[in-house]
Design a protein around this motif. Sequence first.
Motif, PDB file in Angstrom:
ATOM      1  N   GLU A   6       0.769  -1.274   0.030  1.00 48.91           N
ATOM      2  CA  GLU A   6       0.038  -0.053  -0.141  1.00 48.91           C
ATOM      3  C   GLU A   6       0.688   1.334   0.060  1.00 48.91           C
ATOM      4  OE1 GLU A   6      -2.897  -0.206  -0.476  1.00 48.91           O
ATOM      5  OE2 GLU A   6      -3.507  -2.556  -0.191  1.00 48.91           O
ATOM      6  N   MET A   7       2.031   1.017   0.490  1.00 47.91           N
ATOM      7  CA  MET A   7       2.670   2.419   0.420  1.00 47.91           C
ATOM      8  C   MET A   7       3.144   2.775  -0.960  1.00 47.91           C
ATOM      9  SD  MET A   7       6.456   3.177   2.018  1.00 47.91           S
ATOM     10  CE  MET A   7       6.223   4.024   3.573  1.00 47.91           C
ATOM     11  N   THR A   8       3.066   4.357  -1.148  1.00 50.45           N
ATOM     12  CA  THR A   8       3.467   4.688  -2.552  1.00 50.45           C
ATOM     13  C   THR A   8       4.695   5.205  -2.674  1.00 50.45           C
ATOM     14  OG1 THR A   8       2.690   6.944  -2.280  1.00 50.45           O
ATOM     15  CG2 THR A   8       0.822   5.365  -2.837  1.00 50.45           C
ATOM     16  N   GLY A   9       5.261   5.139  -3.898  1.00 48.68           N
ATOM     17  CA  GLY A   9       6.420   5.856  -4.359  1.00 48.68           C
ATOM     18  C   GLY A   9       6.907   6.226  -5.548  1.00 48.68           C
ATOM     19  N   ALA A  46       2.649   1.707  -6.339  1.00 43.97           N
ATOM     20  CA  ALA A  46       2.426   1.150  -5.162  1.00 43.97           C
ATOM     21  C   ALA A  46       2.178  -0.221  -5.213  1.00 43.97           C
ATOM     22  CB  ALA A  46       0.997   1.538  -4.565  1.00 43.97           C
ATOM     23  N   VAL A  47       2.845  -0.989  -4.122  1.00 43.41           N
ATOM     24  CA  VAL A  47       2.525  -2.523  -4.199  1.00 43.41           C
ATOM     25  C   VAL A  47       1.057  -3.030  -3.722  1.00 43.41           C
ATOM     26  CG1 VAL A  47       3.477  -4.582  -3.159  1.00 43.41           C
ATOM     27  CG2 VAL A  47       4.896  -2.804  -3.565  1.00 43.41           C
ATOM     28  N   LEU A  48       0.447  -3.768  -4.575  1.00 43.29           N
ATOM     29  CA  LEU A  48      -0.853  -4.059  -4.121  1.00 43.29           C
ATOM     30  C   LEU A  48      -0.695  -5.294  -3.718  1.00 43.29           C
ATOM     31  CD1 LEU A  48      -2.810  -3.128  -7.683  1.00 43.29           C
ATOM     32  CD2 LEU A  48      -2.557  -1.909  -5.327  1.00 43.29           C
ATOM     33  N   GLU A  49       0.154  -6.489  -3.928  1.00 47.97           N
ATOM     34  CA  GLU A  49       0.039  -7.426  -3.435  1.00 47.97           C
ATOM     35  C   GLU A  49       1.532  -8.176  -3.557  1.00 47.97           C
ATOM     36  OE1 GLU A  49      -2.943 -10.186  -5.123  1.00 47.97           O
ATOM     37  OE2 GLU A  49      -2.132 -11.693  -4.043  1.00 47.97           O
ATOM     38  N   LYS A  50       2.031  -9.063  -2.481  1.00 47.23           N
ATOM     39  CA  LYS A  50       2.856  -9.850  -2.672  1.00 47.23           C
ATOM     40  C   LYS A  50       2.712 -11.311  -2.614  1.00 47.23           C
ATOM     41  CE  LYS A  50       6.045  -6.437  -0.239  1.00 47.23           C
ATOM     42  NZ  LYS A  50       7.164  -6.363   0.625  1.00 47.23           N
ATOM     43  N   VAL A  51       2.915 -11.973  -3.881  1.00 45.89           N
ATOM     44  CA  VAL A  51       2.985 -13.378  -3.921  1.00 45.89           C
ATOM     45  C   VAL A  51       3.768 -14.162  -2.996  1.00 45.89           C
ATOM     46  CG1 VAL A  51       2.589 -15.400  -5.412  1.00 45.89           C
ATOM     47  CG2 VAL A  51       1.712 -13.041  -6.076  1.00 45.89           C
ATOM     48  N   GLU A  52       3.412 -14.944  -1.926  1.00 41.21           N
ATOM     49  CA  GLU A  52       4.451 -15.662  -1.260  1.00 41.21           C
ATOM     50  C   GLU A  52       5.194 -16.457  -1.896  1.00 41.21           C
ATOM     51  OE1 GLU A  52       5.260 -15.775   1.861  1.00 41.21           O
ATOM     52  OE2 GLU A  52       3.968 -14.182   2.382  1.00 41.21           O
ATOM     53  N   PHE A  53       4.866 -17.772  -2.828  1.00 42.28           N
ATOM     54  CA  PHE A  53       5.645 -18.530  -3.086  1.00 42.28           C
ATOM     55  C   PHE A  53       6.737 -18.507  -4.179  1.00 42.28           C
ATOM     56  CE2 PHE A  53       4.529 -20.374  -7.344  1.00 42.28           C
ATOM     57  CZ  PHE A  53       3.261 -19.623  -7.708  1.00 42.28           C
ATOM     58  N   ASP A  54       6.371 -17.451  -4.827  1.00 46.15           N
ATOM     59  CA  ASP A  54       7.435 -17.204  -6.007  1.00 46.15           C
ATOM     60  C   ASP A  54       8.120 -15.769  -5.647  1.00 46.15           C
ATOM     61  OD1 ASP A  54       5.548 -15.500  -6.769  1.00 46.15           O
ATOM     62  OD2 ASP A  54       5.721 -16.307  -8.995  1.00 46.15           O
ATOM     63  N   GLY A  55       7.761 -14.858  -4.884  1.00 41.28           N
ATOM     64  CA  GLY A  55       8.164 -13.640  -4.528  1.00 41.28           C
ATOM     65  C   GLY A  55       7.917 -12.535  -5.544  1.00 41.28           C
ATOM     66  N   LEU A  95       1.820  -4.755  -9.114  1.00 42.52           N
ATOM     67  CA  LEU A  95       2.223  -3.274  -8.782  1.00 42.52           C
ATOM     68  C   LEU A  95       0.916  -2.405  -9.456  1.00 42.52           C
ATOM     69  CD1 LEU A  95       5.895  -2.891  -9.983  1.00 42.52           C
ATOM     70  CD2 LEU A  95       4.834  -3.584  -7.651  1.00 42.52           C
ATOM     71  N   MET A  96       0.575  -1.213  -8.825  1.00 39.00           N
ATOM     72  CA  MET A  96      -0.156  -0.243  -9.266  1.00 39.00           C
ATOM     73  C   MET A  96       0.804   0.716  -9.901  1.00 39.00           C
ATOM     74  SD  MET A  96      -3.181   1.240 -10.429  1.00 39.00           S
ATOM     75  CE  MET A  96      -4.294   0.444  -9.487  1.00 39.00           C
ATOM     76  N   ASP A 121       1.161   4.594 -11.766  1.00 40.66           N
ATOM     77  CA  ASP A 121       0.355   5.848 -12.193  1.00 40.66           C
ATOM     78  C   ASP A 121      -1.183   5.537 -11.903  1.00 40.66           C
ATOM     79  OD1 ASP A 121       2.708   6.965 -12.992  1.00 40.66           O
ATOM     80  OD2 ASP A 121       2.419   6.515 -14.992  1.00 40.66           O
ATOM     81  N   ASN A 122      -1.345   4.922 -10.553  1.00 42.29           N
ATOM     82  CA  ASN A 122      -2.960   4.786 -10.217  1.00 42.29           C
ATOM     83  C   ASN A 122      -3.735   4.593 -11.229  1.00 42.29           C
ATOM     84  OD1 ASN A 122      -2.445   5.523  -7.576  1.00 42.29           O
ATOM     85  ND2 ASN A 122      -2.274   7.802  -8.159  1.00 42.29           N
ATOM     86  N   GLN A 123      -3.297   3.820 -12.376  1.00 40.65           N
ATOM     87  CA  GLN A 123      -3.942   3.287 -13.562  1.00 40.65           C
ATOM     88  C   GLN A 123      -3.812   2.187 -14.037  1.00 40.65           C
ATOM     89  OE1 GLN A 123      -2.623   5.727 -16.727  1.00 40.65           O
ATOM     90  NE2 GLN A 123      -3.599   7.681 -16.128  1.00 40.65           N
ATOM     91  N   ARG A 124      -2.630   1.490 -13.898  1.00 46.98           N
ATOM     92  CA  ARG A 124      -2.348   0.101 -14.495  1.00 46.98           C
ATOM     93  C   ARG A 124      -1.823  -0.665 -13.782  1.00 46.98           C
ATOM     94  NH1 ARG A 124       1.776   0.858 -17.309  1.00 46.98           N
ATOM     95  NH2 ARG A 124       2.214   3.159 -16.968  1.00 46.98           N
ATOM     96  N   LYS A 125      -2.385  -2.029 -13.671  1.00 47.87           N
ATOM     97  CA  LYS A 125      -1.873  -3.103 -12.625  1.00 47.87           C
ATOM     98  C   LYS A 125      -0.921  -3.944 -13.527  1.00 47.87           C
ATOM     99  CE  LYS A 125      -5.899  -3.547  -9.872  1.00 47.87           C
ATOM    100  NZ  LYS A 125      -7.112  -4.301  -9.294  1.00 47.87           N
ATOM    101  N   VAL A 126       0.346  -4.188 -12.944  1.00 46.46           N
ATOM    102  CA  VAL A 126       1.434  -4.973 -13.696  1.00 46.46           C
ATOM    103  C   VAL A 126       1.962  -6.068 -12.472  1.00 46.46           C
ATOM    104  CG1 VAL A 126       3.428  -4.455 -14.377  1.00 46.46           C
ATOM    105  CG2 VAL A 126       2.111  -2.662 -14.829  1.00 46.46           C
ATOM    106  N   PHE A 127       2.318  -7.039 -13.208  1.00 42.82           N
ATOM    107  CA  PHE A 127       3.003  -8.370 -12.296  1.00 42.82           C
ATOM    108  C   PHE A 127       4.177  -8.476 -12.733  1.00 42.82           C
ATOM    109  CE2 PHE A 127      -1.194 -10.070 -11.244  1.00 42.82           C
ATOM    110  CZ  PHE A 127      -0.654 -10.631  -9.983  1.00 42.82           C
TER     111      PHE A 127
END
Lengths: 220, 220
Positions: free
Chosen positions: B153-156, B184-193, B197-198, B200-206
Amino acid sequence: MLLTSSEGKYLKAIYTLSAQGKEAVTTNAIAAQIGTKAASVSDMLGKLAEKELISYKKYYGVTLTEKGHKTALNILRRHRLWEVFLVDKLRFHWEDIPEIAAELELLDHPMLIRKLDEYLGYPKFDPYGDPIPDEFGDIQTKARVPLQDMPLEMTGKIAAVKDNSAAFLRYLDKMGIYIGARMAVLEKVEFDGSLELMIDNQRKVFVSREVAANILVQPL
Amino acid sequence: MLLTSSEGKYLKAIYTLSAQGKEAVTTNAIAAQIGTKAASVSDMLGKLAEKELISYKKYYGVTLTEKGHKTALNILRRHRLWEVFLVDKLRFHWEDIPEIAAELELLDHPMLIRKLDEYLGYPKFDPYGDPIPDEFGDIQTKARVPLQDMPLEMTGKIAAVKDNSAAFLRYLDKMGIYIGARMAVLEKVEFDGSLELMIDNQRKVFVSREVAANILVQPL
DNA sequence: TAAATGGTTTAGGTTAGACTAAAAATAGTT
DNA sequence: AACTATTTTTAGTCTAACCTAAACCATTTA
């Protein structure tokens, strides 16, 4: 065909010298031009001839081959584009730029030069008024007349200088004479060949015969 | 103190390598970095030690002296300023510039660099987000966190990349990740690290763990 | 036409930076 | 403590570009 930077230096020197006189360029002339010894020049001429960049008849000087000519023009193109960059963008004074441009010209990156050219707005002349060859080695020439030969009253634009020495350029600056300035010859003094000029329809300036000999004008 | 361009190459390599690990830099590491053989490196280390640019204990690697460090920073400054020029002014794509900047950095004209700096508006970071040392070798650092360590959730802002390889940079471009982008980091996947990401508040990217490891973020 | 002159080339040596191959030092393993 | 594997250094070559000194060629002058 890869060139060492030293080979480039020689090609440029040969190009410059053969642009002056029409004859084959001599070993000593090259040595003087690039500040080296005749023996070193002989060495290098052998290598350049090997690569078919010059045609070289021992004891009779050299001329550039088609290939060598193209290469020299390409180096000249790089040199003059960088000069434009240094003056137009970085605001260098024109007396300071040949030294720096001589180093920048060694970088042979076609894409770099193409982008630089675009960025500068495809200039056709460098800050001294010398034409910049295009990618294909074509040079755009303008009609030019030595300042001494301008008829009285005819107007023109200062197009180029023949002498790029810092001393001469500083002098021109002080007199307010610059590439692109409008001018007309008001009077020619008989006994010493000096001229009185009108610059930008505003300022009257006297120049000696020696100075006039180093200025080229594009008649309008 | 005049440096050959080869000496500059070595100093930069040593600087880069010692910035990574904190230990003395080994001969083999330098050889790998600049694409030469260990024997050639040994040769050169002797010369650099002679000039007091490095301190060199045979068989135990090298570290930069104060003088060597200053010199390396100056080269780095030139390199990064030219990179800014290539990207900001000439519109080069960032994957193409290290090669060209590596040649431009060899020109040592203090006035040229000062004017270039001014012309570019005194940039503090290069296109990869790496800081540009000032004339005195001072570096402006920003707080930076590896992307993996960003809390949820922290933005940077994307601040820099650790891997400047063309392949990596092309990948980032394709994903729409660039220096300066808000994220910002939306989610961290445990098993593969891997991370979601979000941008520019617009696009989600893995991005994978490997990719995240090469991105630095400036928390906001 | 022969000698003097001056420009040009050759011969041999130097330096910087690279290389290969061989020797030496370090570090790890028993 | 000795042996081995790896890294590093040394020793000896190579090339590009320069140099000086000596030889060479062409041209001018006597």
